[in-house]
Scaffold this active site. Structure first.
Site, PDB file in Angstrom:
ATOM      1  CG  ASP A  87      -2.122 -68.516  -9.888  1.00 20.09           C
ATOM      2  OD1 ASP A  87      -2.432 -69.680  -9.576  1.00 20.09           O
ATOM      3  OD2 ASP A  87      -1.648 -67.703  -9.078  1.00 20.09           O
TER       4      ASP A  87
ATOM      5  CG  HIS B 144      -2.908 -73.450  -9.922  1.00 22.51           C
ATOM      6  ND1 HIS B 144      -3.406 -72.594  -8.958  1.00 22.51           N
ATOM      7  CD2 HIS B 144      -3.897 -74.371 -10.142  1.00 22.51           C
ATOM      8  CE1 HIS B 144      -4.626 -72.979  -8.619  1.00 22.51           C
ATOM      9  NE2 HIS B 144      -4.956 -74.038  -9.326  1.00 22.51           N
TER      10      HIS B 144
ATOM     11  CG  ASP C 247      -3.106 -71.206  -4.825  1.00 20.74           C
ATOM     12  OD1 ASP C 247      -2.968 -70.014  -4.496  1.00 20.74           O
ATOM     13  OD2 ASP C 247      -3.109 -71.587  -6.022  1.00 20.74           O
ATOM     14  N   GLY C 248      -4.196 -69.519  -1.707  1.00 21.11           N
ATOM     15  CA  GLY C 248      -5.220 -68.482  -1.664  1.00 21.11           C
ATOM     16  C   GLY C 248      -5.429 -67.865  -0.294  1.00 21.11           C
TER      17      GLY C 248
ATOM     18  N   GLY D  16      -9.319 -67.838  -9.494  1.00 20.25           N
ATOM     19  CA  GLY D  16      -9.592 -66.781 -10.468  1.00 20.25           C
ATOM     20  C   GLY D  16      -8.891 -65.464 -10.173  1.00 20.25           C
ATOM     21  CG  PHE D  17     -10.253 -62.663  -9.580  1.00 23.53           C
ATOM     22  CD1 PHE D  17      -9.904 -61.776 -10.599  1.00 23.53           C
ATOM     23  CD2 PHE D  17     -11.382 -63.456  -9.745  1.00 23.53           C
ATOM     24  CE1 PHE D  17     -10.682 -61.672 -11.749  1.00 23.53           C
ATOM     25  CE2 PHE D  17     -12.172 -63.365 -10.900  1.00 23.53           C
ATOM     26  CZ  PHE D  17     -11.814 -62.461 -11.903  1.00 23.53           C
TER      27      PHE D  17
ATOM     28  CG  MET E 299      -7.678 -74.046  -5.480  1.00 21.46           C
ATOM     29  SD  MET E 299      -7.111 -72.667  -6.487  1.00 21.46           S
ATOM     30  CE  MET E 299      -7.193 -71.231  -5.556  1.00 21.46           C
TER      31      MET E 299
ATOM     32  CB  SER F  81       1.036 -66.745  -6.812  1.00 21.02           C
ATOM     33  OG  SER F  81       0.251 -66.330  -7.920  1.00 21.02           O
TER      34      SER F  81
ATOM     35  CG  MET G 125      -6.236 -67.964 -14.195  1.00 21.05           C
ATOM     36  SD  MET G 125      -6.965 -66.636 -13.229  1.00 21.05           S
ATOM     37  CE  MET G 125      -6.035 -66.798 -11.711  1.00 21.05           C
TER      38      MET G 125
ATOM     39  CG  HIS H  64       1.632 -70.747  -7.697  1.00 21.76           C
ATOM     40  ND1 HIS H  64       1.360 -72.073  -7.422  1.00 21.76           N
ATOM     41  CD2 HIS H  64       0.435 -70.179  -7.996  1.00 21.76           C
ATOM     42  CE1 HIS H  64       0.061 -72.295  -7.550  1.00 21.76           C
ATOM     43  NE2 HIS H  64      -0.529 -71.158  -7.902  1.00 21.76           N
TER      44      HIS H  64
ATOM     45  CG  MET I 118      -6.849 -72.283 -11.770  1.00 24.28           C
ATOM     46  SD  MET I 118      -6.583 -70.766 -10.853  1.00 24.28           S
ATOM     47  CE  MET I 118      -4.893 -70.474 -11.293  1.00 24.28           C
TER      48      MET I 118
HETATM   49  C1  DX5 Z   1      -6.149 -67.861  -7.380  1.00 21.60           C
HETATM   50  C2  DX5 Z   1      -4.740 -68.398  -7.553  1.00 21.60           C
HETATM   51  C3  DX5 Z   1      -3.836 -68.121  -6.410  1.00 21.60           C
HETATM   52  C4  DX5 Z   1      -3.718 -66.661  -6.111  1.00 21.60           C
HETATM   53  C5  DX5 Z   1      -3.384 -66.439  -4.679  1.00 21.60           C
HETATM   54  O1  DX5 Z   1      -6.923 -68.290  -8.437  1.00 21.60           O
HETATM   55  O2  DX5 Z   1      -4.733 -69.785  -7.770  1.00 21.60           O
HETATM   56  O3  DX5 Z   1      -2.547 -68.680  -6.658  1.00 21.60           O
HETATM   57  O4  DX5 Z   1      -2.730 -66.055  -6.870  1.00 21.60           O
HETATM   58  O5  DX5 Z   1      -3.407 -65.065  -4.453  1.00 21.60           O
HETATM   59  P1  DX5 Z   1      -3.453 -64.478  -2.979  1.00 21.60           P
HETATM   60  O6  DX5 Z   1      -2.238 -64.990  -2.257  1.00 21.60           O
HETATM   61  O7  DX5 Z   1      -3.445 -63.011  -3.193  1.00 21.60           O
HETATM   62  O8  DX5 Z   1      -4.720 -64.988  -2.375  1.00 21.60           O
HETATM   63 ZN    ZN Z   2      -2.610 -70.757  -7.863  1.00 19.30          ZN
END
Ligand code: DX5
Ligand code: ZN
Length: 216
Positions: free
Chosen positions: A32, A63, A172-173, A139-140, A134, A6, A34, A30, A65
């Protein structure tokens, strides 16, 4: 197992370079996306993702969000084999959004926040190509993996198997070198990692090391 680095933890000032550095070794890239509304953060949208589409050869895994995937999914330039997922919590008519995603040529996935139970999407399993589970609150990047996700992955795989489907499970995460084996054993088909790859000074090697952990 497939890997989807990502870009959320990449240097956004060198986005193309970062994407190209890992793409020959990744299965997907990937993204993200947002909107500052579905999640309390803003990243990039179709303008940025599309600008890199023809400069990066690996399939994109987008993805969403965002509150309105129905409106924005068609704005992404996709290639056959690309993935687009949206959050079931964001929409009232998921079937319609799945159809919209497929009309772009992408494979369609549904994403679940950590607290959303599998029962919320059980009836949709035969409509999708992949399920994004997830393992942190969306978000982060850089959050810790929620261990209760392991049971959710196992349960999702059981449901998919029982229904005779070939839906892939993406996790993911918070995935890192310490927990990736357990996540693989629980049944993840696609792993997303931001920090564990782009947080490293050598993202290519970090990706290769993660891959080696699940092969051995
Ligand atoms: C969070 C994202 C993830 C995130 C994963 O909202 O959907 O894809 O980038 O980051 P890490 O691998 O640092 O947890
Ligand atoms: Zn993601």
């Amino acid at each position: 197992m497939k890997f989807a680095p990502s870009l959320l933890a990449a240097d956004f000032g060198r986005l193309l370079e970062e994407a190209q550095a890992v793409s020959p070794f990744a299965d997907y890239l990937h993204w993200d996306v947002m909107d500052g509304h579905f999640v309390p953060n803003l990243t990039f949208g179709p303008v940025v993702v599309n600008a890199l589409r023809d400069r990066v050869s690996v399939p994109f895994d987008i993805h969403l969000m965002i509150t309105d995937p129905q409106q924005y999914a068609p704005q992404f330039k996709v290639r056959p084999g690309d993935l687009i997922s949206f959050h079931v919590e964001a929409v009232s008519d998921p079937i319609r959004v799945i159809e919209t995603v497929r009309s772009t040529g992408a494979r369609a996935g549904i994403a679940l926040r950590p607290k959303t139970p599998l029962s919320a999407i059980e009836r949709l399993l035969d409509q999708i190509d992949f399920l994004l589970i997830m393992s942190v609150e969306p978000g982060f990047a850089g959050q810790s993996f929620l261990v209760e996700t392991l049971d959710k992955i196992r349960h999702a795989k059981e449901l998919i198997h029982k229904k005779g489907l070939s839906v892939e499970v993406e996790v993911d995460g918070g995935v890192n070198a310490h927990n990736i084996k357990e996540i693989a054993r629980a049944g993840a088909d696609i792993i997303v990692t931001a920090s564990a790859i782009f947080g490293d000074k050598d993202p290519r090697t970090a990706l290769a090391q993660l891959r080696a952990l699940v092969i051995s």
